[in-house]
Design a protein around this motif. Structure first.
Motif: not given
Length: 235
Positions: A43-57
């Protein structure tokens, strides 16, 4: 058949030693499983939007990983309790202090669904982020995610306390004539001391933190083996 050479008080704790020993080894195995999931889809450790999109996928994988990081934290509480019980007939004050410092931080970690690699709270934010089509709401959810990520990357005092508890438990083993091997005592002292420094300097010197993490797992495995052997002697 009970062994008459073992004190009666120690024989009564045989089941605790066995359960705690198995839990100590299981703790490491569950964390290794979490590490495997992390390696497969980090999972990303930086970037709120990138993290939320990663979790969704990667929702299923992410939730499983977070559960494997967080849920096993109850097991070290059992391990430190068994060590305290094993040391109690030989010395009381120092093992009790070590129990409080060593076990309480792990128990407190269960109250907050946050791991150093993410948080279950981010799953809810991810669902809301993906469900809305409004940019303002997305920015708000991304900002909230950033706050959780920042907390994740901040050294926690509970990590320092748990490492200090391990150090104290090692000192208790060294100074008490207890049925614990000296190599485990000194290994606990060294690993605990390194852990205190590593937790404080986690961001400045991350290599120390990873080194401490590996030694911590080795300590739990070694402690589990010792407790299982102790359970057989107490039978």
């Amino acid at each position: 058949m009970k062994r008459h050479g073992a004190p009666r008080a120690q024989r009564e704790w045989g089941l605790l030693y066995l359960t705690a020993g198995a839990s100590s080894i299981l703790f490491v195995l569950l964390l290794i499983a979490a590490l495997v999931l992390d390696f497969l889809a980090p999972p990303p450790v930086h970037g709120g939007a990138a993290t939320l999109e990663f979790i969704a996928a990667n929702k299923t994988n992410y939730v499983a990983e977070q559960v494997l990081w967080i849920l096993p934290n109850i097991l070290p509480v059992l391990v430190f309790t068994a060590l305290f019980v094993g040391l109690m007939p030989f010395r009381k004050s120092l093992p009790l202090i070590a129990l409080i410092f060593g076990a309480l931080p792990w128990a407190l970690l269960l109250a907050v669904p946050v791991s150093s690699r993410g948080s279950l709270n981010l799953v809810y934010l991810s669902d809301r982020y993906m469900a809305t089509g409004r940019d303002e709401e997305r920015r708000a959810y991304a900002t909230a995610a950033e706050a959780i990520i920042a907390e994740n990357n901040t050294p926690a005092i509970v990590g320092v306390l748990s490492a200090f508890g391990m150090l104290l438990m090692g000192l208790a083993m060294v100074t008490a004539r207890a049925p614990f091997p000296q190599f485990l005592a000194w290994f606990g002292i060294g690993t605990g001391a390194l852990g205190v420094v590593s937790e404080v300097l986690r961001q400045a010197v991350p290599d120390f933190y990873w080194g401490y993490g590996i030694l911590l797992w080795v300590w739990f495995i070694a402690t589990g083996i010792v407790l299982i052997r102790l359970s057989r002697l107490a039978a």
